[in-house]
Design a protein around this motif. Structure first.
Motif, mmCIF file in Angstrom:
data_model
loop_
_atom_site.group_PDB
_atom_site.id
_atom_site.type_symbol
_atom_site.label_atom_id
_atom_site.label_comp_id
_atom_site.label_asym_id
_atom_site.label_seq_id
_atom_site.Cartn_x
_atom_site.Cartn_y
_atom_site.Cartn_z
ATOM 1 N N ALA A 126 0.978 -1.279 -0.089
ATOM 2 C CA ALA A 126 0.034 -0.154 -0.032
ATOM 3 C C ALA A 126 1.012 1.293 -0.060
ATOM 4 O O ALA A 126 0.476 2.157 -0.525
ATOM 5 N N ASP A 127 1.920 1.184 0.675
ATOM 6 C CA ASP A 127 2.830 2.456 0.669
ATOM 7 C C ASP A 127 3.608 2.495 -0.777
ATOM 8 O O ASP A 127 4.026 3.770 -0.796
ATOM 9 N N LEU A 128 3.440 1.605 -1.513
ATOM 10 C CA LEU A 128 4.070 1.751 -2.755
ATOM 11 C C LEU A 128 2.977 2.288 -3.771
ATOM 12 O O LEU A 128 3.355 2.789 -5.043
ATOM 13 N N ALA A 129 1.857 1.698 -3.584
ATOM 14 C CA ALA A 129 0.589 1.901 -4.593
ATOM 15 C C ALA A 129 0.542 3.223 -4.943
ATOM 16 O O ALA A 129 0.161 3.409 -6.151
ATOM 17 N N VAL A 130 0.771 4.202 -4.185
ATOM 18 C CA VAL A 130 0.574 5.643 -4.755
ATOM 19 C C VAL A 130 1.684 5.791 -5.998
ATOM 20 O O VAL A 130 1.155 6.518 -7.077
ATOM 21 N N LEU A 131 2.752 5.304 -5.925
ATOM 22 C CA LEU A 131 3.414 5.343 -7.139
ATOM 23 C C LEU A 131 3.439 4.615 -8.179
ATOM 24 O O LEU A 131 3.478 4.718 -9.417
ATOM 25 N N THR A 132 3.237 3.262 -7.825
ATOM 26 C CA THR A 132 3.119 2.332 -8.872
ATOM 27 C C THR A 132 1.850 1.612 -9.214
ATOM 28 O O THR A 132 1.556 0.965 -10.270
ATOM 29 N N ASN A 133 0.831 1.969 -8.318
ATOM 30 C CA ASN A 133 -0.589 1.122 -8.606
ATOM 31 C C ASN A 133 -0.513 -0.308 -9.033
ATOM 32 O O ASN A 133 -1.106 -0.674 -9.755
ATOM 33 N N SER A 134 0.344 -0.942 -8.265
ATOM 34 C CA SER A 134 0.629 -2.389 -8.823
ATOM 35 C C SER A 134 1.335 -3.136 -7.667
ATOM 36 O O SER A 134 2.307 -2.760 -7.011
ATOM 37 N N GLU A 135 0.692 -4.418 -7.529
ATOM 38 C CA GLU A 135 1.401 -5.132 -6.653
ATOM 39 C C GLU A 135 2.474 -6.147 -7.370
ATOM 40 O O GLU A 135 3.101 -7.061 -6.610
ATOM 41 N N PHE A 136 2.686 -5.955 -8.668
ATOM 42 C CA PHE A 136 3.898 -6.592 -9.123
ATOM 43 C C PHE A 136 5.167 -5.973 -9.130
ATOM 44 O O PHE A 136 5.917 -6.144 -10.232
ATOM 45 N N VAL A 137 5.432 -4.985 -8.439
ATOM 46 C CA VAL A 137 6.675 -4.360 -8.333
ATOM 47 C C VAL A 137 7.606 -5.356 -7.839
ATOM 48 O O VAL A 137 7.564 -5.916 -6.742
ATOM 49 N N VAL A 138 8.619 -5.400 -8.326
ATOM 50 C CA VAL A 138 9.789 -6.475 -8.156
ATOM 51 C C VAL A 138 11.099 -5.711 -7.425
ATOM 52 O O VAL A 138 11.909 -6.244 -6.569
ATOM 53 N N GLU A 139 11.160 -4.392 -7.848
ATOM 54 C CA GLU A 139 12.203 -3.776 -7.391
ATOM 55 C C GLU A 139 11.993 -2.365 -7.671
ATOM 56 O O GLU A 139 11.369 -1.809 -8.576
ATOM 57 N N GLN A 140 12.478 -1.609 -6.474
ATOM 58 C CA GLN A 140 12.161 -0.199 -6.628
ATOM 59 C C GLN A 140 13.240 0.610 -5.983
ATOM 60 O O GLN A 140 13.804 0.428 -4.968
ATOM 61 N N LYS A 141 13.918 1.676 -6.865
ATOM 62 C CA LYS A 141 14.920 2.230 -6.453
ATOM 63 C C LYS A 141 14.430 3.718 -6.298
ATOM 64 O O LYS A 141 13.687 4.257 -6.763
ATOM 65 N N TRP A 142 15.188 4.437 -5.104
ATOM 66 C CA TRP A 142 15.079 5.746 -4.997
ATOM 67 C C TRP A 142 16.106 6.587 -5.002
ATOM 68 O O TRP A 142 17.209 6.227 -4.587
ATOM 69 N N ARG A 143 16.328 7.771 -5.729
ATOM 70 C CA ARG A 143 17.598 8.529 -5.922
ATOM 71 C C ARG A 143 17.042 10.027 -5.655
ATOM 72 O O ARG A 143 16.164 10.594 -6.517
ATOM 73 N N GLU A 144 17.628 10.659 -4.720
ATOM 74 C CA GLU A 144 17.495 12.147 -4.366
ATOM 75 C C GLU A 144 17.971 13.025 -5.497
ATOM 76 O O GLU A 144 19.011 12.695 -5.888
ATOM 77 N N VAL A 145 17.216 14.001 -5.817
ATOM 78 C CA VAL A 145 17.592 14.867 -6.826
ATOM 79 C C VAL A 145 18.242 16.223 -6.058
ATOM 80 O O VAL A 145 17.485 16.880 -5.413
ATOM 81 N N LEU A 146 19.610 15.983 -6.019
ATOM 82 C CA LEU A 146 20.288 16.892 -5.146
ATOM 83 C C LEU A 146 20.072 18.445 -5.450
ATOM 84 O O LEU A 146 20.050 19.247 -4.635
ATOM 85 N N ASP A 147 20.034 18.526 -6.661
ATOM 86 C CA ASP A 147 19.980 20.186 -7.227
ATOM 87 C C ASP A 147 18.488 20.523 -7.616
ATOM 88 O O ASP A 147 18.258 21.416 -8.142
ATOM 89 N N HIS A 148 17.380 19.674 -6.920
ATOM 90 C CA HIS A 148 16.167 20.144 -7.186
ATOM 91 C C HIS A 148 15.969 21.335 -6.351
ATOM 92 O O HIS A 148 16.542 21.357 -5.063
ATOM 93 N N PHE A 149 15.112 22.141 -6.831
ATOM 94 C CA PHE A 149 14.649 23.321 -6.220
ATOM 95 C C PHE A 149 13.218 23.481 -6.350
ATOM 96 O O PHE A 149 12.863 23.867 -7.424
ATOM 97 N N GLY A 150 12.393 23.246 -5.233
ATOM 98 C CA GLY A 150 11.047 23.287 -5.341
ATOM 99 C C GLY A 150 10.450 23.491 -4.004
ATOM 100 O O GLY A 150 11.224 23.592 -2.846
ATOM 101 N N LEU A 151 9.254 24.080 -3.893
ATOM 102 C CA LEU A 151 8.537 24.278 -2.792
ATOM 103 C C LEU A 151 7.333 23.589 -2.411
ATOM 104 O O LEU A 151 6.705 23.201 -3.463
ATOM 105 N N CYS A 152 7.037 23.182 -1.281
ATOM 106 C CA CYS A 152 5.897 22.235 -0.925
ATOM 107 C C CYS A 152 4.669 22.993 -1.205
ATOM 108 O O CYS A 152 4.409 24.134 -0.735
ATOM 109 N N PRO A 153 3.720 22.447 -1.782
ATOM 110 C CA PRO A 153 2.693 23.359 -2.341
ATOM 111 C C PRO A 153 1.531 23.387 -0.961
ATOM 112 O O PRO A 153 0.506 24.221 -1.068
ATOM 113 N N GLU A 154 1.777 22.632 0.033
ATOM 114 C CA GLU A 154 0.965 22.886 1.096
ATOM 115 C C GLU A 154 1.452 23.785 2.040
ATOM 116 O O GLU A 154 0.595 24.543 2.703
ATOM 117 N N CYS A 155 2.711 23.943 2.305
ATOM 118 C CA CYS A 155 3.134 24.754 3.448
ATOM 119 C C CYS A 155 4.253 25.781 2.927
ATOM 120 O O CYS A 155 4.716 26.794 3.530
#
Ligand SMILES: [Zn+2]
Length: 82
Positions: A9-38
Protein backbone atom coordinates in the motif's frame (compact mmCIF):
# COMPACT_ATOMS: atom_id res chain seq x y z
CA UNK A 1 -10.96 -10.13 0.22
CA UNK A 2 -9.08 -7.00 -0.75
CA UNK A 3 -6.47 -7.13 1.97
CA UNK A 4 -3.86 -9.04 0.00
CA UNK A 5 -3.92 -6.38 -2.68
CA UNK A 6 -2.66 -3.82 -0.22
CA UNK A 7 0.52 -5.50 0.89
CA UNK A 8 2.39 -2.74 -0.94
CA UNK A 9 0.00 0.00 0.00
CA UNK A 10 2.85 2.37 0.71
CA UNK A 11 4.15 1.91 -2.81
CA UNK A 12 0.77 1.84 -4.49
CA UNK A 13 0.63 5.60 -4.71
CA UNK A 14 3.58 5.48 -7.06
CA UNK A 15 3.11 2.27 -8.92
CA UNK A 16 -0.55 1.24 -8.50
CA UNK A 17 0.62 -2.32 -8.86
CA UNK A 18 1.41 -5.23 -6.59
CA UNK A 19 3.74 -6.56 -9.26
CA UNK A 20 6.69 -4.33 -8.46
CA UNK A 21 9.76 -6.47 -8.02
CA UNK A 22 12.31 -3.72 -7.51
CA UNK A 23 12.12 -0.09 -6.60
CA UNK A 24 14.93 2.37 -6.35
CA UNK A 25 14.91 5.89 -5.01
CA UNK A 26 17.42 8.54 -5.82
CA UNK A 27 17.35 12.03 -4.41
CA UNK A 28 17.66 14.89 -6.83
CA UNK A 29 20.28 16.93 -5.02
CA UNK A 30 19.98 20.07 -7.12
CA UNK A 31 16.21 20.13 -7.13
CA UNK A 32 14.70 23.45 -6.22
CA UNK A 33 11.02 23.33 -5.33
CA UNK A 34 8.54 24.29 -2.70
CA UNK A 35 5.94 22.32 -0.85
CA UNK A 36 2.50 23.23 -2.25
CA UNK A 37 0.99 22.79 1.19
CA UNK A 38 3.20 24.86 3.44
CA UNK A 39 5.72 26.53 1.12
CA UNK A 40 8.77 25.02 2.74
CA UNK A 41 11.60 23.68 0.63
CA UNK A 42 10.69 20.29 -0.78
CA UNK A 43 12.96 17.41 -1.62
CA UNK A 44 12.61 15.56 -4.89
CA UNK A 45 13.28 11.93 -5.63
CA UNK A 46 13.37 9.88 -8.77
CA UNK A 47 11.58 6.62 -8.16
CA UNK A 48 12.23 3.79 -10.56
CA UNK A 49 9.91 0.82 -10.27
CA UNK A 50 10.52 -2.39 -12.16
CA UNK A 51 7.54 -4.63 -12.62
CA UNK A 52 7.42 -8.39 -12.80
CA UNK A 53 6.47 -8.16 -16.46
CA UNK A 54 9.71 -6.32 -17.24
CA UNK A 55 8.29 -2.86 -17.64
CA UNK A 56 9.92 0.01 -15.84
CA UNK A 57 8.20 3.12 -14.65
CA UNK A 58 10.00 6.26 -13.60
CA UNK A 59 8.32 8.94 -11.55
CA UNK A 60 9.51 12.06 -9.88
CA UNK A 61 8.18 12.44 -6.38
CA UNK A 62 8.33 15.41 -4.09
CA UNK A 63 8.41 15.33 -0.32
CA UNK A 64 8.10 18.21 2.07
CA UNK A 65 11.15 19.10 4.15
CA UNK A 66 8.89 19.67 7.10
CA UNK A 67 6.61 17.04 8.57
CA UNK A 68 3.45 18.56 7.16
CA UNK A 69 2.76 15.26 5.50
CA UNK A 70 2.84 16.31 1.89
CA UNK A 71 4.34 14.12 -0.76
CA UNK A 72 3.30 13.57 -4.31
CA UNK A 73 4.25 13.70 -7.95
CA UNK A 74 6.30 16.72 -8.82
CA UNK A 75 8.27 18.19 -11.64
CA UNK A 76 11.99 18.39 -11.24
CA UNK A 77 13.09 21.98 -11.24
CA UNK A 78 16.81 22.36 -11.37
CA UNK A 79 18.64 25.47 -10.34
CA UNK A 80 21.09 25.11 -13.19
CA UNK A 81 19.01 24.89 -16.32
CA UNK A 82 21.84 25.49 -18.76
ZN1 LIG B 1 5.00 21.06 3.53
Amino acid sequence: MENDNYRHADLAVLTNSEFVVEQKWREVLDHFGLCPECGYTAHAFIATARHVDGTTKVMTVGSCGLPCGWSGPTEITKMTEN
